[in-house]
Design an enzyme around this catalytic site. Sequence first.
Site, PDB file in Angstrom:
ATOM      1  N   GLN A 431       1.110  -0.964   0.091  1.00 34.83           N
ATOM      2  CA  GLN A 431      -0.109  -0.149   0.055  1.00 34.83           C
ATOM      3  C   GLN A 431       0.880   1.283  -0.152  1.00 34.83           C
ATOM      4  O   GLN A 431       1.711   1.301   0.910  1.00 34.83           O
ATOM      5  CB  GLN A 431      -0.929   0.008   1.162  1.00 34.83           C
ATOM      6  N   CYS A 437      -6.110   1.209   2.137  1.00 32.15           N
ATOM      7  CA  CYS A 437      -5.900   0.219   2.691  1.00 32.15           C
ATOM      8  C   CYS A 437      -7.277  -0.785   2.807  1.00 32.15           C
ATOM      9  O   CYS A 437      -7.265  -2.109   3.173  1.00 32.15           O
ATOM     10  CB  CYS A 437      -5.425  -0.125   3.766  1.00 32.15           C
ATOM     11  N   HIS A 519      -6.802   1.943   9.804  1.00 32.70           N
ATOM     12  CA  HIS A 519      -6.239   1.366   8.697  1.00 32.70           C
ATOM     13  C   HIS A 519      -6.584  -0.461   8.810  1.00 32.70           C
ATOM     14  O   HIS A 519      -7.063  -0.949  10.183  1.00 32.70           O
ATOM     15  CB  HIS A 519      -4.957   1.499   9.821  1.00 32.70           C
ATOM     16  N   ASP A 534      -0.618  -6.907   5.396  1.00 29.54           N
ATOM     17  CA  ASP A 534      -0.285  -4.977   5.750  1.00 29.54           C
ATOM     18  C   ASP A 534       0.353  -4.456   4.869  1.00 29.54           C
ATOM     19  O   ASP A 534       1.689  -4.627   4.514  1.00 29.54           O
ATOM     20  CB  ASP A 534      -0.429  -5.050   7.751  1.00 29.54           C
TER      21      ASP A 534
END
Length: 581
Positions: A431, A437, A519, A534
């Site tokens: 990202q 996200c 997030h 992530d």
Amino acid sequence: MEEKIKQFHETCGGDVADVAALFHALFPHKRFNPQTLGKALGIAEEKMLEGPQVKVTLDQLQHGVQTVSSEESMEVKVEVIDSFISFVREEKEIEAKQQGLELDEAWASELEQRLLTNVKTDKDLMGHLEGVRSLHESWRQNCDDSDESRYPSVVAGPQVLSMDDVFRMFYSRLLTEDERSRLFLRPNESPSDLLRSKLEKFRNKADSSIAKLQRERIVWLMQQATGVEINESCLCDLEKIRELDERICKRMDENFSNKIDKILKDVSLGPSPVRIQLVETEIVKSITGSADEMSWNDFRGYQAVALYACLRALAEENGEQGTVGGLIGSSLKLIKATRRKIGDRFFRKKWLPLESNPDIFNELGYQIGLPMSVSFFEVFGFDPELLALVPSPTYAVLVCFPITPSYKESVDNEASGGEVGAGAAPFFVHQTVGNACGTVAMIHAFASIPAELREEGKGGWLYKFVSSHLSKSPLECAAALEEDEDIAMRHNELARKGDTNVEKFRSGAEESSFQSVLHFICYVEKDGTLYELDGMRKAPVARGSSSQQTLLQDSIAVVQEMMAKSDNELMLNVIALAKQP
């Protein structure tokens, strides 16, 4: 109806702001921004972004009214158009009176002195300046002052030296009610633009007392904010200003422009804030390098940056055709064009925060190719009986939480180390754009479902993106996502349907490193291993063993461990992608 629309168009002259106001009044339940208004009028988005200078033709106005009224199944109210015709006429009359105003020199001098006094005695401003000054003092104590990448104006953003924004605030406090009436100001109208236009002719006489007061105000504010002392007389050294402009322009040539383009597109350099800082550093180097070539007092390094900021403030207040504006106009245009590239790359299609809501995720997912045989479900709690409410099998678990200092520190520490996770890790996307996200997590979730289910979404955006990037690196995937206008637009359309405060988010001047409100991360299982995906991290992180049958429970166990390690009580939300029952 057509005659009324024609009458309104003749009155407003096709002014896009007047047209926008009319549309808001005619269709109060519909939201209009430059993109949606342009679409209704048949004007390209790029043209609408030009702002106030856009002129709407009569055909475009009639087409827009007909299009929106048909879409909304609403009858256009003639009385609304009548009221706006009267309103626009009144506005035009006020504008004509203001344009015909002339300030006498005595009043202009009094206003300039009052502005200087107000700036120097304002407690709120002094509090702000102390914070900016402490930033500069810390920089002087801890950093090499020859390293342009560590300059406060780069690290904290160019707004540190954007004095014209500070001055604009003080114009609104400058006038008495009688003086506002003399200037034909509306009840809530800011006097900033009008006063600046009326004071220009006095300020552009370099030897006038009014111009000297203005320069004194600018250098005082610079000294208070940064600790850099500049003699106001330097701001009227016209030959030196012209030379500085020419040297900066010479440095900001085609090679400079190409270098900026490469920095902005190179996701391997880091997320958008890192690349923005690199671009700002290049701008600073063009100023400091030019000043180093000149023999102009002691203007070197950061002093040169401060000097140019003062010149910019003069140019902004006195107009592009003013004395200083005309001398540094060429370099100022190049700097603004460079910063527009930042905006075009990261902020014009700025991603809005996506709400952690299964309905929002399902609507977005089905639009971009999520198979109808799977859905996102709310996880109402971590107790076994509540987890049992989620259908089985579960293919992915999405967790939404605020980024705490300890979490960000763990990500930063990991990013500086080696690769994380096993060799046969799942599909992974970096990202590099803030607030993407939610969509990144959905991509990770889609890629984790069985191949036969993914085939059901064949032809959709998710399937095309994942299948075409299976052999690509996470950075290459990130670069493709950055370039994709369509998915950014779809993401933002769904973000607006949630509880996201869009206007508050849009008002942010700069995008900081993933300092969005919340997030998303995603947990999936592959080959008996639980992975945390992530996009802020370098790679997937293995979090222990798991199976498709225990994915939900295993993910929750990791989440509970993360909550226990949090700085404060961690508020989070969990949704799961599972087979439709």
